[in-house]
Scaffold this active site. Sequence first.
Site, PDB file in Angstrom:
ATOM      1  N   TYR A  47      -1.674  -1.598   1.121  1.00 56.01           N
ATOM      2  CA  TYR A  47      -1.959  -3.171   0.766  1.00 56.01           C
ATOM      3  C   TYR A  47      -2.716  -3.813   1.899  1.00 56.01           C
ATOM      4  O   TYR A  47      -3.222  -4.961   1.307  1.00 56.01           O
ATOM      5  CB  TYR A  47      -0.438  -3.952   0.744  1.00 56.01           C
ATOM      6  CG  TYR A  47       0.637  -3.377  -0.207  1.00 56.01           C
ATOM      7  CD1 TYR A  47       0.209  -2.380  -1.253  1.00 56.01           C
ATOM      8  CD2 TYR A  47       1.665  -3.828  -0.130  1.00 56.01           C
ATOM      9  CE1 TYR A  47       1.230  -2.034  -2.122  1.00 56.01           C
ATOM     10  CE2 TYR A  47       2.660  -3.484  -1.064  1.00 56.01           C
ATOM     11  CZ  TYR A  47       2.483  -2.451  -2.002  1.00 56.01           C
ATOM     12  OH  TYR A  47       3.466  -1.944  -2.645  1.00 56.01           O
ATOM     13  N   HIS A 105       5.020   6.734  -0.482  1.00 57.32           N
ATOM     14  CA  HIS A 105       4.529   5.788  -1.556  1.00 57.32           C
ATOM     15  C   HIS A 105       4.078   6.053  -2.847  1.00 57.32           C
ATOM     16  O   HIS A 105       4.483   5.669  -3.883  1.00 57.32           O
ATOM     17  CB  HIS A 105       3.058   4.865  -1.239  1.00 57.32           C
ATOM     18  CG  HIS A 105       2.564   3.712  -1.616  1.00 57.32           C
ATOM     19  ND1 HIS A 105       1.873   2.873  -0.937  1.00 57.32           N
ATOM     20  CD2 HIS A 105       3.245   3.244  -2.924  1.00 57.32           C
ATOM     21  CE1 HIS A 105       1.928   1.609  -1.817  1.00 57.32           C
ATOM     22  NE2 HIS A 105       2.452   1.919  -3.076  1.00 57.32           N
TER      23      HIS A 105
END
Length: 274
Positions: A47, A105
């Site tokens: 992110y 992830h």
Amino acid sequence: MQTLTTQGVTMPKLGLGTFRLTGENCRRAVESALALGYRHIDTAEMYANEDAVGAALASSGVPRGEVFVTTKAWHDHLEPQTIRAALAASLDKLRLDHADLYLVHWPVPGMKLGPALDTLMQLRDEGRIRALGVANFTVPLLRQAVEEIGAPIACNQIEYHVLLDQSPVRRYLAANSIPLVAYAPLAQGRLADHAELAAIARKHGATPAQVALKWALDQDGVAAIPKAGRRESQKANLDAFAIALDEADRRVIAGLPKDQRFVNPAFAPRWDIA
């Protein structure tokens, strides 16, 4: 705040997602959420906002032990040494000495899941993380992690909302007492004008988004991490807890199409293989 207990850690059922929040916008959003009472913050190295999250955590005045922080290793950092380096970099940006939850992830073809999860277990034993988990894992991948590798998986974070059926994954997670953490529980903002949800919302003096969020939060073993950059949206999500959906509401939601997946990168696993 309602909570879930998993692998020895307590996770608030509602958290703040930070995907696509960066820089000052991210810092302000996290500060606002913490001031409102949020105690579950979700981020990831991908992110590119862990530094902003860390700055907000540091300035909030909330004791470290009261905030549940999740971050994640990207799929090109799953070798034992690279996952260690990735966690070290994340913790440095977050200004923390440990993460409450650290996730793989995304799964990718050819990944060495065993060594990756073994490394996460070592990092847990070393106190660098309190619990480990996965994101975007299908049932076959969960079986590999849980049954073949024997990893203490604390959650599977997946896209989950009123327009996407995740029943096979939900059944497996429930059978193994593993929480589902729902990202994009508001279908990335697509539910604001949804007709059926709007009808339910009018009955409860709520918004369609609040109805959709409460539907997820009402489910056993489900947490949700909607992204909300504005204080008004953050408070609205907290206020969703006050809605009492009835059986008629749930029947309407159950009848909605459940085949709309909005997060599906080219490297995503095959969700149609059970």
